[in-house]
Write a protein that holds these residues in place. Structure first.
Motif, PDB file in Angstrom:
ATOM      1  N   ARG A 125      29.905  49.687  45.421  1.00 54.19           N
ATOM      2  CA  ARG A 125      31.257  50.088  45.831  1.00 54.19           C
ATOM      3  C   ARG A 125      31.265  51.247  46.824  1.00 54.19           C
ATOM      4  O   ARG A 125      32.183  51.375  47.605  1.00 54.19           O
ATOM      5  CB  ARG A 125      32.097  50.484  44.617  1.00 54.19           C
ATOM      6  CG  ARG A 125      32.282  49.389  43.597  1.00 54.19           C
ATOM      7  CD  ARG A 125      33.320  48.403  44.018  1.00 54.19           C
ATOM      8  NE  ARG A 125      33.555  47.428  42.973  1.00 54.19           N
ATOM      9  CZ  ARG A 125      34.740  46.989  42.636  1.00 54.19           C
ATOM     10  NH1 ARG A 125      35.811  47.426  43.238  1.00 54.19           N
ATOM     11  NH2 ARG A 125      34.863  46.093  41.676  1.00 54.19           N
ATOM     12  N   GLY A 162      34.562  55.566  47.764  1.00 54.47           N
ATOM     13  CA  GLY A 162      34.296  54.401  46.920  1.00 54.47           C
ATOM     14  C   GLY A 162      34.763  54.588  45.487  1.00 54.47           C
ATOM     15  O   GLY A 162      35.074  53.631  44.787  1.00 54.47           O
ATOM     16  N   ARG A 207      40.258  47.961  46.441  1.00 51.29           N
ATOM     17  CA  ARG A 207      38.801  47.979  46.612  1.00 51.29           C
ATOM     18  C   ARG A 207      38.278  46.624  47.057  1.00 51.29           C
ATOM     19  O   ARG A 207      37.404  46.537  47.922  1.00 51.29           O
ATOM     20  CB  ARG A 207      38.112  48.405  45.321  1.00 51.29           C
ATOM     21  CG  ARG A 207      38.190  49.872  45.081  1.00 51.29           C
ATOM     22  CD  ARG A 207      37.331  50.296  43.879  1.00 51.29           C
ATOM     23  NE  ARG A 207      37.698  51.640  43.531  1.00 51.29           N
ATOM     24  CZ  ARG A 207      38.589  51.972  42.608  1.00 51.29           C
ATOM     25  NH1 ARG A 207      39.169  51.046  41.886  1.00 51.29           N
ATOM     26  NH2 ARG A 207      38.881  53.226  42.383  1.00 51.29           N
ATOM     27  N   TYR A 255      36.341  46.162  50.770  1.00 48.82           N
ATOM     28  CA  TYR A 255      34.915  45.880  50.872  1.00 48.82           C
ATOM     29  C   TYR A 255      34.569  44.405  51.067  1.00 48.82           C
ATOM     30  O   TYR A 255      33.399  44.067  51.115  1.00 48.82           O
ATOM     31  CB  TYR A 255      34.185  46.424  49.636  1.00 48.82           C
ATOM     32  CG  TYR A 255      34.311  47.919  49.547  1.00 48.82           C
ATOM     33  CD1 TYR A 255      33.647  48.742  50.436  1.00 48.82           C
ATOM     34  CD2 TYR A 255      35.151  48.505  48.610  1.00 48.82           C
ATOM     35  CE1 TYR A 255      33.787  50.110  50.384  1.00 48.82           C
ATOM     36  CE2 TYR A 255      35.295  49.882  48.542  1.00 48.82           C
ATOM     37  CZ  TYR A 255      34.610  50.679  49.438  1.00 48.82           C
ATOM     38  OH  TYR A 255      34.759  52.036  49.389  1.00 48.82           O
TER      39      TYR A 255
END
Length: 147
Positions: free
Chosen positions: A37, A68, A127, A131
Motif C-alpha cells: 500500500r 499509504g 486506496r 493504487y
C-alpha cells in the motif's frame, strides 16, 4: 553517533512502529500489505523500526509511507527533526483546486456522525482507486465512445 542523531532515530522508529501497529489493529494489514500500500519495501520499513540507517530516510519514501497509511507526513518529519514545510506546497502558491466529490468524501471522513464502518469503506475505496493500474489510453477512449 551523537545523542541528537540517536534521539531522532528513536523518535522516527517510534512513529513507524505506532503507524504499523495502527494499520494492523484497525485495518488488519500485514507487513506485506503495508509495504504494498505504501510502496516502501518491508526491508526499509524494518530498518526504520530498528533505527538501523546510516543516512536519513529519503523524503519521498517517508511521504509515500505516510500517505499509504493515511497519515500526515509532517508528523514523520517532526520525528526526524526535519523542516515540516520542506515537502509541502511552495510558499505563495495556491493549492490546486479539489474536485467537489473528493471534498465531499473528505468531509464525511471527519464528520463525527458518520460511522467508523462507513469511513473504513470510503478509505478502502480511495486506496483501491489510488493504487490500481492506470488503464491504457485507447481503452479509456473506447469506454467514452460506448456511452
Amino acid at each position: 553517533m551523537t545523542e541528537t542523531a540517536n534521539a531522532r532515530k528513536i523518535a522516527f522508529a517510534t512513529f513507524v512502529r505506532r503507524a504499523l501497529d495502527e494499520a494492523r489493529a484497525t485495518r488488519a494489514w500485514s507487513g506485506t500489505e503495508v509495504s504494498r500500500r505504501t510502496g516502501v519495501s518491508r526491508q526499509t520499513i524494518n530498518r526504520w523500526v530498528r533505527g538501523d540507517w546510516a543516512s536519513d530516510p529519503e523524503a519521498e519514501r517517508v511521504v509515500a509511507f505516510c500517505e499509504g497509511l493515511g497519515l500526515n507526513p509532517a508528523a514523520a518529519f517532526a520525528a526526524l527533526g526535519w523542516d515540516r514545510t520542506a515537502a509541502g506546497p511552495r510558499a505563495g502558491q495556491p493549492a490546486p483546486p479539489m474536485d467537489p466529490d473528493v471534498e465531499a468524501l473528505l468531509r464525511r471522513l471527519v464528520d463525527p456522525n458518520v460511522s467508523d464502518a462507513e469511513k473504513f469503506h470510503i478509505r478502502e475505496t480511495i486506496r483501491y482507486l489510488a493504487y490500481r493500474p492506470t488503464l491504457p489510453v485507447d481503452v479509456r477512449k473506447r469506454g467514452n465512445q460506448a456511452g
